[in-house]
Write a protein that holds these residues in place. Structure first.
Motif: not given
Length: 115
Positions: A39, A43-44, A46, A88
């Motif tokens: 996470q 953001k959610q 994942e 990222e």
């Protein structure tokens, strides 16, 4: 009851590698499907990678070819080898498994990729 404890996070530069570990307590580890989630801020959560009891694996498209999930049943441990890390990929990484109707989560380990 399952307890999960992650370790191995840290600060690395782009292109470097890290290996995360997740140690599980409780019986039946060898029969569990184990998952790594992450996470990032804002953001959610994942799903990043999963490994079944028969060692079948699955990966998110964004990490396929760079990350490898594995397990060592003798140590009740699942690993996430992360290569060619990118900014990222920065997130808190969580270990997860499911037992019946219950979801079990570790406390998370921070991975930061920055130059």
């Amino acid at each position: 009851q399952v307890q999960l404890v992650e370790s191995g996070g840290g600060l690395v530069q782009p292109g470097e590698s890290l290996r995360l570990s997740c140690a599980a307590s409780g019986s039946g580890f060898r029969f569990m499907t184990m998952n790594w989630y992450r996470q990032a801020p804002g953001k959610q959560r994942e799903l990043v990678a999963a490994i079944t009891s028969d060692r079948s694996t699955a990966y998110a498209g964004s990490v396929k070819g760079r990350f490898t999930i594995s397990r060592e049943n003798a140590r009740n441990t699942v690993y996430l080898q992360m290569n060619s890390l990118k900014p990222e990929d920065t997130a808190v990484y969580y270990c997860n498994t499911r037992g019946g109707l219950l979801d079990y989560w570790g406390q998370g380990t921070q991975v930061t990729v920055s130059s």
